[in-house]
Design a protein around this motif. Structure first.
Motif, mmCIF file in Angstrom:
data_model
loop_
_atom_site.group_PDB
_atom_site.id
_atom_site.type_symbol
_atom_site.label_atom_id
_atom_site.label_comp_id
_atom_site.label_asym_id
_atom_site.label_seq_id
_atom_site.Cartn_x
_atom_site.Cartn_y
_atom_site.Cartn_z
ATOM 1 N N UNK A 57 0.814 -1.220 0.000
ATOM 2 C CA UNK A 57 0.000 0.000 0.000
ATOM 3 C C UNK A 57 0.847 1.270 0.000
ATOM 4 N N UNK A 58 2.038 1.215 0.583
ATOM 5 C CA UNK A 58 2.916 2.381 0.547
ATOM 6 C C UNK A 58 3.419 2.683 -0.861
ATOM 7 N N UNK A 59 3.501 1.651 -1.705
ATOM 8 C CA UNK A 59 4.005 1.827 -3.070
ATOM 9 C C UNK A 59 2.979 2.460 -4.006
ATOM 10 N N UNK A 60 1.710 2.492 -3.620
ATOM 11 C CA UNK A 60 0.690 3.067 -4.494
ATOM 12 C C UNK A 60 0.903 4.568 -4.649
ATOM 13 N N UNK A 61 0.655 5.084 -5.869
ATOM 14 C CA UNK A 61 0.828 6.526 -6.106
ATOM 15 C C UNK A 61 -0.009 7.366 -5.132
ATOM 16 N N UNK A 62 0.605 8.414 -4.617
ATOM 17 C CA UNK A 62 -0.101 9.337 -3.742
ATOM 18 C C UNK A 62 -0.170 8.925 -2.287
ATOM 19 N N UNK A 63 0.376 7.760 -1.943
ATOM 20 C CA UNK A 63 0.303 7.286 -0.552
ATOM 21 C C UNK A 63 1.248 8.029 0.379
#
Length: 93
Positions: A18-24
């Motif tokens: 989830x940290x790798x998702x854009x905008x996180x």
């Protein structure tokens, strides 16, 4: 004393996903700049840190995650100043 992580490798994988998702997340320098702007008086953050440190080390487990191309393991090193149990992971890429 042996300290084990409260988080399993599967927990680390989910968190990293989830940290790798854009905008996180924001780059560290942006977050730091925002924190600096919120300080209303010179030295306020230093005084707060001194009061925080006087309370003693945190007892709950801390999961410190840094990116390979940015903070790496230095986030965990910073947390070790304040917490007893710090589990560190570096996200590759």
């Amino acid at each position: 004393m042996t300290v084990t992580s409260a988080c399993s490798p599967a927990d680390h994988d989910v968190y990293a996903h989830y940290l790798k998702e854009p905008g996180r997340t924001k780059p560290g320098w942006t977050s730091g700049a925002n924190c600096a702007r919120t300080s209303r008086e010179p030295g306020a953050d230093v005084a707060w840190n001194e009061r925080f440190a006087a309370r003693g080390e945190l007892r709950m487990p801390i999961l410190a995650i840094g990116g390979q191309e940015s903070s790496g393991g230095s986030i965990a090193d910073q947390w070790r100043q304040y917490a007893v149990t710090v589990d560190s992971r570096v996200i590759e890429g």
